[in-house]
Every structure is written in C-alpha cells, then in structure tokens.
Design an enzyme around this catalytic site. Sequence first.
Site, PDB file in Angstrom:
ATOM      1  N   ARG A   1      -2.442  -8.765 -20.875  1.00 28.50           N
ATOM      2  CA  ARG A   1      -3.299  -8.266 -21.961  1.00 28.50           C
ATOM      3  C   ARG A   1      -2.532  -7.430 -22.981  1.00 28.50           C
ATOM      4  NH1 ARG A   1      -8.585  -8.231 -21.294  1.00 28.50           N
ATOM      5  NH2 ARG A   1      -8.815  -6.280 -22.427  1.00 28.50           N
TER       6      ARG A   1
ATOM      7  N   ASP B   1      -5.526   0.674 -28.564  1.00 28.99           N
ATOM      8  CA  ASP B   1      -4.846   1.912 -28.942  1.00 28.99           C
ATOM      9  C   ASP B   1      -5.738   2.764 -29.843  1.00 28.99           C
ATOM     10  OD1 ASP B   1      -2.502  -0.311 -30.379  1.00 28.99           O
ATOM     11  OD2 ASP B   1      -4.409   0.301 -31.253  1.00 28.99           O
TER      12      ASP B   1
ATOM     13  N   PRO C   1       0.820  -1.220   0.000  1.00 29.22           N
ATOM     14  CA  PRO C   1       0.000   0.000   0.000  1.00 29.22           C
ATOM     15  C   PRO C   1       0.851   1.267   0.000  1.00 29.22           C
ATOM     16  CG  PRO C   1      -0.290  -1.242   2.060  1.00 29.22           C
ATOM     17  CD  PRO C   1       0.533  -2.083   1.152  1.00 29.22           C
TER      18      PRO C   1
ATOM     19  N   GLU D   1       1.185  -7.178   8.787  1.00 33.97           N
ATOM     20  CA  GLU D   1       1.177  -5.707   8.856  1.00 33.97           C
ATOM     21  C   GLU D   1       2.191  -5.090   7.903  1.00 33.97           C
ATOM     22  OE1 GLU D   1      -1.918  -4.659  10.121  1.00 33.97           O
ATOM     23  OE2 GLU D   1      -0.562  -2.929  10.159  1.00 33.97           O
TER      24      GLU D   1
END
Length: 248
Positions: free
Chosen positions: A154, A169, A89, A116
């Site tokens: 992808r 695109d 995070p 943690e």
Amino acid sequence: MNFAIVTLFPELVAQVGEHGVVGRAAERGIMSLGFENPRDYAEDAHRTVDDRPYGGGPGMVMKYEPAAAAIDAARERVPEGSPVVCLTPAGATFDQSVARRYAALPGLVLLAGRYEGIDERLIEAKVDEEISLGDYVLSGGEIAAMAVIDAVTRLLPGVLGDAESAEQDSFMDGLLDCPHYTRPESVAGRDVPAVLLSGDHAEIARWRYMQALGRSFERRPDLIDKLELDREQRALLDEYLEESGTDK
Ligand code: 9D3
C-alpha cells in the site's frame, strides 16, 4: 518491489496477491510475489522439513537444511540489499514505521515458520530481522507475512489513488480515524450527526478532527501521549470530552 516468501504453504500466502489492492499492484507490475517451499529442498524420501526438539518437549522444530536451501533460492529472486525477515512471535512488533522502512527497499525475503519454532542456527546464519504481529498466538508465520506484504504494498508509489494516498499522509496521522456514515440518513433509530449534512466543509473537518482526537484519547491514550498535543488540539479534545460528558 519483489517479495520472496519461504513457506510450507505457498498457496495460502499467494492469496494476498490475488485480490484487492495488492492484486492490482501485482497485475500492474509494481510488486511481485515469488515462493520457495522448504519441502522442495528436502532430500529424504519423506521430504522431511521438521524434527523433534533437542532437549525434549512438545511439538516439532523446523529443520535447518531444507529451509536454508529455500532461503538461498529466495535470495536469488530478489535484488541485492533485500533483507531476510523471519516472522516469529519472538520478533519486534510490526507497525507502520517498519512498513515504511520496508517499502523503501528493493525487495524482501519473508520466512514464515510452522511448528513450535525454527532451529535457532537458521536464524543466526540467514535471518537479518525478526518481526511479530503482536502478542497473540497464530498457527504459523504465513498470515503475518501476508499482513506485511499488504501493509508494505500500500505504501509503494502508484499503488493507491491520489485520494487514498493523500489520506495516508494527512494531518490525522498518528490518530485513530473519525467515525464514518453513509446513506440512509436515519437507520435503526440512529441519525447521521447533523454537522455532516450541513455542507459546511470547514466545520465538518473540525468535527472529524475532534472525533479523531477524542476517540484516540479514550481508546488509545498511548497515541495521544506520543503526539504531545499543542494548545489548539488540547482545546479541541477538551470540547469533545465536555460534549461527551467525560471528566478529564
Ligand atoms: C503456543 C506455542 N508457543 C509456545 C510458547 C510458541 C509459538 C510457536 C509458534 C507460538 C506461535 C507460533 C507460530 N506463530 C508464528 O509463527 C508467528 C506469529 C504469532 O504467533 N503471533 C504474532 N505474530 C507472529 S509472526 C509469526
């Protein structure tokens, strides 16, 4: 492209390679997934991979030695020049430009933490880059690793069909998608917009682009700011706002 994932839950991350687009890419040998589990490198009888934080406080911290050994083994599974990316995070936010950068690499080692946090010395010694999915709390890095694998795969040559690749695109790049409809023509008292039934392909393309501009303006003004609309795009957006009764 070779992914090597360091995780306490390899069966969870493996799921991303067993379904859909990524599953097909794996079957066709365009990419591969390999796993290393820190628990397999724990040397004590209890196979300990976590311990209490120095300085006190809640939760546990992922230990250095088993995870470091797992990372070293994972690096053997990928080509030279494959960075070690930690999902955390505290990382920089993952987006499509990061996905494109990763898709140009020969491989990637993904470190998914639990608990943690991870002993900071592991990050200093072994990690090249730290990546987050965004500002919400997950239970660990595995789902983030799966998202990275999916988004990157992808973009690999030959993974998507011609139509899907062309869409990636397309000129709608950087905007939200337009709304989509399929049969029936009328459902729950709601009709498909008439223009989509008109057969006028130029008019349909114009309408879709206007919808993409309008929705992006309403929902993601940051995207519109980044694009710096030209006069034609501005006129199309004005037409959308006019029709939807919005003040500008
Ligand atoms: C509630 C716990 N937090 C205290 C400030 C810290 C925290 C530690 C570990 C929060 C989440 C996690 C586990 N998350 C990840 O490993 C993770 C993650 C995320 O939680 N959100 C967005 N992207 C990512 S990438 C890895």
